[in-house]
Design an enzyme around this catalytic site. Structure first.
Site, PDB file in Angstrom:
ATOM      1  N   ASP A  64     -30.866-103.978 -90.163  1.00 23.08           N
ATOM      2  CA  ASP A  64     -31.964-103.346 -89.453  1.00 23.08           C
ATOM      3  C   ASP A  64     -33.164-104.285 -89.493  1.00 23.08           C
ATOM      4  O   ASP A  64     -33.490-104.816 -90.547  1.00 23.08           O
ATOM      5  CB  ASP A  64     -32.316-102.026 -90.167  1.00 23.08           C
ATOM      6  CG  ASP A  64     -32.611-100.901 -89.212  1.00 23.08           C
ATOM      7  OD1 ASP A  64     -33.551-101.051 -88.422  1.00 23.08           O
ATOM      8  OD2 ASP A  64     -31.914 -99.871 -89.276  1.00 23.08           O
ATOM      9  N   ASP A  94     -35.481-101.816 -84.759  1.00 26.08           N
ATOM     10  CA  ASP A  94     -36.145-100.522 -84.840  1.00 26.08           C
ATOM     11  C   ASP A  94     -37.215-100.385 -83.744  1.00 26.08           C
ATOM     12  O   ASP A  94     -37.994-101.313 -83.523  1.00 26.08           O
ATOM     13  CB  ASP A  94     -36.796-100.422 -86.230  1.00 26.08           C
ATOM     14  CG  ASP A  94     -37.247 -99.022 -86.584  1.00 26.08           C
ATOM     15  OD1 ASP A  94     -36.396 -98.124 -86.640  1.00 26.08           O
ATOM     16  OD2 ASP A  94     -38.461 -98.832 -86.820  1.00 26.08           O
ATOM     17  N   GLU A 108     -33.183-100.126 -80.533  1.00 30.61           N
ATOM     18  CA  GLU A 108     -33.351 -98.673 -80.602  1.00 30.61           C
ATOM     19  C   GLU A 108     -34.367 -98.253 -79.541  1.00 30.61           C
ATOM     20  O   GLU A 108     -35.555 -98.573 -79.642  1.00 30.61           O
ATOM     21  CB  GLU A 108     -33.855 -98.230 -81.981  1.00 30.61           C
ATOM     22  CG  GLU A 108     -33.879 -96.707 -82.098  1.00 30.61           C
ATOM     23  CD  GLU A 108     -34.909 -96.138 -83.061  1.00 30.61           C
ATOM     24  OE1 GLU A 108     -34.790 -94.960 -83.413  1.00 30.61           O
ATOM     25  OE2 GLU A 108     -35.848 -96.854 -83.450  1.00 30.61           O
ATOM     26  N   HIS A 120     -29.206 -91.436 -88.224  1.00 27.89           N
ATOM     27  CA  HIS A 120     -29.954 -90.913 -89.374  1.00 27.89           C
ATOM     28  C   HIS A 120     -31.226 -90.168 -88.968  1.00 27.89           C
ATOM     29  O   HIS A 120     -31.941 -89.676 -89.833  1.00 27.89           O
ATOM     30  CB  HIS A 120     -30.295 -92.070 -90.316  1.00 27.89           C
ATOM     31  CG  HIS A 120     -31.221 -93.071 -89.674  1.00 27.89           C
ATOM     32  ND1 HIS A 120     -30.836 -93.859 -88.608  1.00 27.89           N
ATOM     33  CD2 HIS A 120     -32.510 -93.386 -89.921  1.00 27.89           C
ATOM     34  CE1 HIS A 120     -31.846 -94.616 -88.233  1.00 27.89           C
ATOM     35  NE2 HIS A 120     -32.881 -94.356 -89.011  1.00 27.89           N
ATOM     36  N   ASP A 121     -31.525 -90.138 -87.673  1.00 30.83           N
ATOM     37  CA  ASP A 121     -32.727 -89.445 -87.205  1.00 30.83           C
ATOM     38  C   ASP A 121     -32.424 -88.146 -86.469  1.00 30.83           C
ATOM     39  O   ASP A 121     -33.328 -87.366 -86.195  1.00 30.83           O
ATOM     40  CB  ASP A 121     -33.503 -90.348 -86.223  1.00 30.83           C
ATOM     41  CG  ASP A 121     -34.057 -91.594 -86.890  1.00 30.83           C
ATOM     42  OD1 ASP A 121     -34.455 -91.503 -88.063  1.00 30.83           O
ATOM     43  OD2 ASP A 121     -34.086 -92.648 -86.224  1.00 30.83           O
TER      44      ASP A 121
HETATM   45  C1  GLC Z   1     -36.890 -95.466 -86.157  1.00 31.27           C
HETATM   46  C2  GLC Z   1     -35.982 -95.176 -87.325  1.00 31.27           C
HETATM   47  C3  GLC Z   1     -36.558 -94.027 -88.103  1.00 31.27           C
HETATM   48  C4  GLC Z   1     -37.916 -94.440 -88.634  1.00 31.27           C
HETATM   49  C5  GLC Z   1     -38.815 -94.888 -87.496  1.00 31.27           C
HETATM   50  C6  GLC Z   1     -40.003 -95.612 -88.006  1.00 31.27           C
HETATM   51  O1  GLC Z   1     -36.919 -94.431 -85.247  1.00 31.27           O
HETATM   52  O2  GLC Z   1     -34.689 -94.954 -86.888  1.00 31.27           O
HETATM   53  O3  GLC Z   1     -35.714 -93.623 -89.146  1.00 31.27           O
HETATM   54  O4  GLC Z   1     -38.499 -93.388 -89.327  1.00 31.27           O
HETATM   55  O5  GLC Z   1     -38.164 -95.782 -86.621  1.00 31.27           O
HETATM   56  O6  GLC Z   1     -39.629 -96.875 -88.498  1.00 31.27           O
END
Ligand code: GLC
Ligand code: MG
Length: 528
Positions: free
Chosen positions: A98, A200, A263, A324-325
């Site tokens: 990541d 991210d 992402e 995970h979100d």
């Molecule tokens: C992304 C991650 C998430 C995190 C956010 C801030 O959406 O997947 O888990 O809290 O970014 O970094």
């Protein structure tokens, strides 16, 4: 286009806190992942994506990075990381890590320097602004985790921007020094042998140069988290982001056959722009449409067709069911339909990302109020945004802590852990684990599935059927989205035989022009 590993392969997402604890502190770690590599080989995935393991105050569980080039002691050390990469590669598994470019932790030395004085050379590495004329924040932007996106710094009398927690200040990607420093971070890990990055919130890294107010979100119903009150017109998806990404891509391309995944939560038309001009953006802009799709065959058929049609020439698709979100797939559609979802994920055209624990069908886990960990859940307790239920530990066996740890884990296990675990399910041909493994291995061996064209055969409210074609070879997939038995006329499948059923059995059964399904059943057929 050669079919490199990231096109034909399957990515498996590991949330390191929750995969395997090796040192008895109730939190997963890199050594734990290393010890479970043989399981991943057995399962049949090709690459592992590790959520962050960098030094961090853990305000957002590692998405608040205080050193991009090291490993948090909670997770291990650089030596442990090297051991993991070395062993994974020896077993034929790729490692994706990541990369968190939008923000650092407020404990990162760069931010400490930046906030020390307005004259500090790193002041411009972050987004500092004077108050609005009324003394309030510079604009109306919200943080993704509730409340305003600006925090006041008493010492230097300015606001700084944080799209997420106040402890996650946003970097200024318009500053060339920031870009150069972050490119060196990429090179640091590429030299250590990583095969790619999941980047991210990549669509957020460039903001409107004038920091204009975001307009109201016309779709806002008065409910939900703060972030959806406004359209993100000026705080994300700015045209300039594509040049910044192309630059990142050039760094990754200094090395052989490495992968960039972005992402990006955007509608299809805007999402596909992230492949970049002449496909020089990210290789795979994460396609999250199945996360929100209404669980209906016709709807999903339409969505796949629309996505396939929107892809730029030569762009490779990808699919995600859980992360995970977001709520786990079994939490969303139930355990019977989770099998349909698994068959869908692993038979569509494009790279699938499988979220750890989905292969054993972990569903919703209730998190007692006193065990809530997620900072978003704590900041917006009334809107149901908690992410802890999707981050509970992997369940390996029927032992006290499910083989995850030797003590109570940081988040609860599922109530059905005595049966919902790898050791119990791996020998049961009718388990979702056995199904996932069969699909992964079959996909890997069969060209129609790992690279063939996708064509819709039929979609009604209950049945979705499609074929995958590579040269003379064909595979058919037919899914019953309904909890009643169904049948469906499918002339093209006449003479084909069932290879895999979501519920076990039926293997080798020949089908005529009418295909019969058990309730919630999906079948994969191969042509004669
Ligand atoms: C992304 C991650 C998430 C995190 C956010 C801030 O959406 O997947 O888990 O809290 O970014 O970094
Ligand atoms: Mg540990």
């Amino acid at each position: 286009m050669p079919h490199s590993w990231w096109r034909t392969g399957t990515v498996y997402q590991i949330y390191p806190r929750s995969f395997q604890d090796s040192d008895g502190d109730g939190v997963g770690d890199l050594e734990g992942v290393r010890r479970r590599l043989d399981y991943l080989v057995w399962l049949g995935v090709d690459a592992i994506w590790l959520s962050p393991f960098y030094p961090s105050p853990m305000q957002d569980f590692g998405y608040d990075v205080s050193d991009y080039c090291d490993v948090d002691p909670l997770f291990g050390s650089l030596a442990r990381f090297d051991a993991l990469v070395g062993e994974a590669h020896a077993k034929g598994l790729k490692i994706i890590i990541d990369f968190v470019p939008n923000h650092t932790s407020n404990a990162h030395p760069w931010f400490l320097a930046s906030k020390s004085a307005r004259s500090d050379p790193k002041r411009d590495w972050y987004l500092w602004r004077d108050p609005a004329p009324n003394g309030g924040p510079p604009n109306n932007w919200f943080s993704h985790f509730g409340g305003g996106a600006w925090s006041w710094d008493e010492q230097t009398q300015q606001y700084y921007l944080h799209s997420f927690l106040p402890e996650q200040p946003d970097l200024n990607w318009r500053n060339p020094q920031v870009r150069a420093a972050m490119h060196d971070v990429l090179r640091f890990w590429l030299r250590r042998g990583v095969d790619g990055f999941r980047v991210d919130v990549i669509s957020h890294i460039v903001k409107d140069a004038a920091f204009r107010d975001n307009p109201a979100n016309p779709g806002w119903t008065g409910e939900g988290p703060d972030i959806i009150r406004l359209a993100q017109t000026y705080s994300s998806d700015q045209p300039e982001v594509h040049d910044v990404i192309a630059e990142m891509r050039r760094v990754v391309d200094e090395f052989d056959d490495r992968l960039l995944i972005g992402e990006i939560y955007l509608p299809i038309e805007r999402l596909v722009a992230y492949y970049g001009k002449e496909l020089q953006g990210v290789h795979l802009p994460f396609n999250f449409q199945l996360l929100d799709a209404r669980w209906n065959a016709a709807e999903i058929g339409r969505l796949i067709e629309k996505y396939e049609a929107a892809l730029p020439q030569g762009a490779w698709p990808n699919w995600v069911l859980s992360n995970h979100d977001r709520p786990r797939i079994a939490a969303r559609v139930g355990s019977a339909q989770a099998r349909i979802a698994t068959m869908l994920l692993l038979t569509l055209r494009g790279t699938p990302t499988l979220y750890y624990g989905d292969e054993i069908g972990i569903g919703h886990v209730d998190i007692p109020a006193d065990r809530i960990q997620d900072p978003w859940a704590k900041r917006e307790p009334d809107v149901g945004v908690g992410r802890d239920p999707s981050r509970t530990p992997m369940q390996w066996d029927a032992g006290q802590f499910a083989g995850f740890s030797t003590r109570e884990p940081w988040l609860p296990l599922t109530p059905d852990r005595e049966t919902r675990n790898v050791a119990t399910m791996r020998d049961d041909d009718s388990s979702i684990l056995a199904l996932t493994r069969k699909l992964l291995h079959y996909r890997r061996e069969r060209a129609p599935l790992n690279k063939g064209e996708w064509r819709l055969l039929c979609s009604s409210d209950d049945i979705l059927a499609y074929e995958r074609v590579s040269g003379e070879e064909r595979a058919f997939v037919a899914l019953n989205f309904c909890s009643e038995p169904r049948s469906c006329a499918l002339p093209t499948t006449a003479g084909a035989t069932i290879t895999i059923s979501t519920h076990g059995g039926r293997c080798g059964e020949a089908v005529g022009t009418v295909l019969c399904f058990r309730r919630d059943e999906g079948v994969l057929l191969s042509s004669p």
